[in-house]
Structures are given as structure tokens and as C-alpha cells.
Write a protein that holds these residues in place. Structure first.
Motif, PDB file in Angstrom:
ATOM      1  N   LEU A 117       4.878  88.353  36.594  1.00 40.93           N
ATOM      2  CA  LEU A 117       4.902  89.689  37.179  1.00 40.93           C
ATOM      3  C   LEU A 117       6.203  90.347  36.728  1.00 40.93           C
ATOM      4  O   LEU A 117       7.274  89.763  36.890  1.00 40.93           O
ATOM      5  CB  LEU A 117       4.843  89.627  38.708  1.00 40.93           C
ATOM      6  N   VAL A 118       6.085  91.528  36.123  1.00 38.44           N
ATOM      7  CA  VAL A 118       7.257  92.242  35.618  1.00 38.44           C
ATOM      8  C   VAL A 118       7.246  93.667  36.158  1.00 38.44           C
ATOM      9  O   VAL A 118       6.283  94.406  35.957  1.00 38.44           O
ATOM     10  CB  VAL A 118       7.295  92.272  34.075  1.00 38.44           C
ATOM     11  N   VAL A 119       8.342  94.033  36.839  1.00 39.19           N
ATOM     12  CA  VAL A 119       8.497  95.371  37.408  1.00 39.19           C
ATOM     13  C   VAL A 119       9.473  96.152  36.529  1.00 39.19           C
ATOM     14  O   VAL A 119      10.616  95.722  36.335  1.00 39.19           O
ATOM     15  CB  VAL A 119       9.058  95.301  38.851  1.00 39.19           C
ATOM     16  N   PRO A 120       9.042  97.317  36.007  1.00 40.63           N
ATOM     17  CA  PRO A 120       9.976  98.136  35.229  1.00 40.63           C
ATOM     18  C   PRO A 120      11.013  98.774  36.154  1.00 40.63           C
ATOM     19  O   PRO A 120      10.698  99.145  37.289  1.00 40.63           O
ATOM     20  CB  PRO A 120       9.074  99.203  34.601  1.00 40.63           C
ATOM     21  N   LEU A 121      12.235  98.866  35.671  1.00 40.41           N
ATOM     22  CA  LEU A 121      13.338  99.434  36.449  1.00 40.41           C
ATOM     23  C   LEU A 121      13.759 100.756  35.818  1.00 40.41           C
ATOM     24  O   LEU A 121      14.328 100.760  34.723  1.00 40.41           O
ATOM     25  CB  LEU A 121      14.514  98.462  36.482  1.00 40.41           C
ATOM     26  N   TYR A 122      13.471 101.833  36.513  1.00 41.66           N
ATOM     27  CA  TYR A 122      13.843 103.164  36.044  1.00 41.66           C
ATOM     28  C   TYR A 122      14.672 103.862  37.099  1.00 41.66           C
ATOM     29  O   TYR A 122      14.346 103.814  38.278  1.00 41.66           O
ATOM     30  CB  TYR A 122      12.591 104.009  35.747  1.00 41.66           C
ATOM     31  N   ASP A 123      15.733 104.510  36.661  1.00 38.34           N
ATOM     32  CA  ASP A 123      16.537 105.382  37.508  1.00 38.34           C
ATOM     33  C   ASP A 123      16.208 106.789  37.047  1.00 38.34           C
ATOM     34  O   ASP A 123      16.746 107.250  36.038  1.00 38.34           O
ATOM     35  CB  ASP A 123      18.021 105.065  37.348  1.00 38.34           C
ATOM     36  N   GLY A 124      15.264 107.424  37.736  1.00 35.76           N
ATOM     37  CA  GLY A 124      14.725 108.695  37.250  1.00 35.76           C
ATOM     38  C   GLY A 124      13.953 108.425  35.974  1.00 35.76           C
ATOM     39  O   GLY A 124      13.037 107.618  35.951  1.00 35.76           O
ATOM     40  N   ASP A 125      14.361 109.078  34.875  1.00 33.98           N
ATOM     41  CA  ASP A 125      13.713 108.865  33.583  1.00 33.98           C
ATOM     42  C   ASP A 125      14.463 107.860  32.710  1.00 33.98           C
ATOM     43  O   ASP A 125      14.097 107.633  31.566  1.00 33.98           O
ATOM     44  CB  ASP A 125      13.588 110.195  32.824  1.00 33.98           C
ATOM     45  N   THR A 126      15.516 107.272  33.245  1.00 36.09           N
ATOM     46  CA  THR A 126      16.355 106.355  32.468  1.00 36.09           C
ATOM     47  C   THR A 126      15.929 104.911  32.688  1.00 36.09           C
ATOM     48  O   THR A 126      15.935 104.423  33.818  1.00 36.09           O
ATOM     49  CB  THR A 126      17.841 106.522  32.865  1.00 36.09           C
ATOM     50  N   LEU A 127      15.590 104.235  31.592  1.00 38.14           N
ATOM     51  CA  LEU A 127      15.227 102.829  31.656  1.00 38.14           C
ATOM     52  C   LEU A 127      16.479 102.005  31.920  1.00 38.14           C
ATOM     53  O   LEU A 127      17.463 102.085  31.183  1.00 38.14           O
ATOM     54  CB  LEU A 127      14.572 102.381  30.341  1.00 38.14           C
ATOM     55  N   VAL A 128      16.445 101.206  32.992  1.00 40.12           N
ATOM     56  CA  VAL A 128      17.534 100.296  33.338  1.00 40.12           C
ATOM     57  C   VAL A 128      17.215  98.894  32.804  1.00 40.12           C
ATOM     58  O   VAL A 128      18.090  98.187  32.313  1.00 40.12           O
ATOM     59  CB  VAL A 128      17.748 100.246  34.863  1.00 40.12           C
ATOM     60  N   GLY A 129      15.953  98.490  32.904  1.00 42.08           N
ATOM     61  CA  GLY A 129      15.525  97.166  32.472  1.00 42.08           C
ATOM     62  C   GLY A 129      14.240  96.780  33.158  1.00 42.08           C
ATOM     63  O   GLY A 129      13.434  97.642  33.518  1.00 42.08           O
ATOM     64  N   VAL A 130      14.054  95.473  33.368  1.00 44.18           N
ATOM     65  CA  VAL A 130      12.877  94.975  34.077  1.00 44.18           C
ATOM     66  C   VAL A 130      13.297  93.818  34.978  1.00 44.18           C
ATOM     67  O   VAL A 130      14.284  93.134  34.721  1.00 44.18           O
ATOM     68  CB  VAL A 130      11.754  94.502  33.120  1.00 44.18           C
ATOM     69  N   PHE A 131      12.532  93.638  36.045  1.00 42.53           N
ATOM     70  CA  PHE A 131      12.673  92.517  36.975  1.00 42.53           C
ATOM     71  C   PHE A 131      11.486  91.609  36.697  1.00 42.53           C
ATOM     72  O   PHE A 131      10.336  92.027  36.829  1.00 42.53           O
ATOM     73  CB  PHE A 131      12.667  93.051  38.409  1.00 42.53           C
ATOM     74  N   ASP A 132      11.744  90.378  36.295  1.00 43.10           N
ATOM     75  CA  ASP A 132      10.721  89.486  35.751  1.00 43.10           C
ATOM     76  C   ASP A 132      10.612  88.213  36.584  1.00 43.10           C
ATOM     77  O   ASP A 132      11.626  87.591  36.897  1.00 43.10           O
ATOM     78  CB  ASP A 132      11.124  89.138  34.304  1.00 43.10           C
ATOM     79  N   LEU A 133       9.394  87.839  36.927  1.00 45.05           N
ATOM     80  CA  LEU A 133       9.136  86.580  37.626  1.00 45.05           C
ATOM     81  C   LEU A 133       8.038  85.823  36.902  1.00 45.05           C
ATOM     82  O   LEU A 133       7.016  86.410  36.537  1.00 45.05           O
ATOM     83  CB  LEU A 133       8.687  86.824  39.077  1.00 45.05           C
TER      84      LEU A 133
END
Length: 162
Positions: A117-133
Motif C-alpha cells: 500500500l503506497v500513499v502519495p504525499l502532496y503538499d498542495g500541488d508539490t510532491l513530497v514523496g510517498v508513504f510505503d507499506l
């Protein structure tokens, strides 16, 4: 800082709400992304059963680079659009994969992993990364896991603006 993880109780949704509250307490007043990613990875890894990797890939402006995690050594760099993590980052949609061997282009960092399961991490329109399990159990993650982990991921993203 004083933090004590408590035993999670109730339904799965209630347990994720408690875990989200614990994540908020961990990052309260701290904006360093490495510190917060490290603590959230440890918190989630210790709270969830049947996971073999919990962590973050952080966007460096070009690709995803492994960040703080709990588990076996991991792939260091992942191109956007490649594998489950790169797909989550480019589609901006959580990827819940019941069988990683059936996912086109899956990157096998740990051969024991069967679901992810991978959750994309966005701050508004800016890609921060992903949270991956990752999990060694096929179809380990359900809709409750997805909703709970998305909430925890948002705690991380919000912490960056403190």
C-alpha cells in the motif's frame, strides 16, 4: 518530549484513529521531515501486524529517494511512474496492491513482499514523496487500512508546515 504509545483498542477504524492521534502527538511542534518520517515509520511498524516494511520515499526534485523506514534494506532510488511507489507519486492516488507479482513493473526490493500500500504525499500541488507499506501476506491491506494510513500520511504532510 514525552511520548507513550498506547495499546490500540476497538474496531479497525477506531484503532487507526488512535494511531493517527499518536502520530500527531509524535510530530507536534516538529517540522523536520526526516525526524517525523522516522518516528511515524517506527510507530506504524510497531502498531501493525503482518508488515515487513514501513517507510518513506522522499522526492528530491527528480526521483523518489529512500527516507526513514523500518524493515530490510530497500531500493535507494525509484523513478517517477515506475513501480508501485512511482505510480502513486505520478497518479496522486493511493495504490493498494493485493498481489505485487501481478502489478506491472513492480520493483522487488524485498522478495518476501506479497502486497503493498503506497500513499502519495502532496503538499498542495508539490510532491513530497510517498508513504510505503509492504506485507508478506497477500491482500494484507483493505479499505480501512487505506483510510487509516492516508490519515497518518496527512499528519506527516501537515507537520512539514509547522
Amino acid at each position: 518530549m514525552s511520548f507513550t504509545a498506547t495499546t490500540l483498542e476497538g474496531t479497525k477504524a477506531e484503532q487507526y484513529e488512535q494511531l493517527t492521534q499518536q502520530a500527531r502527538a509524535l510530530v507536534d511542534g516538529e517540522s523536520d521531515r526526516i525526524a517525523n518520517a522516522a518516528n511515524i515509520s517506527a510507530l506504524v511498524n510497531h502498531a501493525l501486524s503482518d508488515v515487513n516494511w514501513v517507510g518513506f520515499y522522499l522526492f528530491d526534485g527528480t526521483e523518489l529517494v529512500v527516507g526513514p523506514f523500518q524493515g530490510q534494506p530497500a531500493c535507494v532510488r525509484i523513478a517517477l511512474g515506475r513501480g508501485v511507489c512511482g505510480t502513486a507519486a505520478t497518479t496522486r492516488e493511493t495504490q493498494r496492491v493485493p498481489d505485487v507479482h501481478a502489478f506491472p513493473g513492480h520493483i522487488a526490493c524485498d522478495g518476501a513482499t506479497r502486497s503493498e500500500l503506497v500513499v502519495p504525499l502532496y503538499d498542495g500541488d508539490t510532491l513530497v514523496g510517498v508513504f510505503d507499506l509492504d506485507s508478506p501476506i497477500p491482500d494484507r491491506f483493505d479499505a480501512d487500512d487505506q483510510a487509516g494510513l492516508e490519515a497518518i500520511a496527512q499528519v506527516f504532510v501537515r507537520s512539514l508546515s509547522v
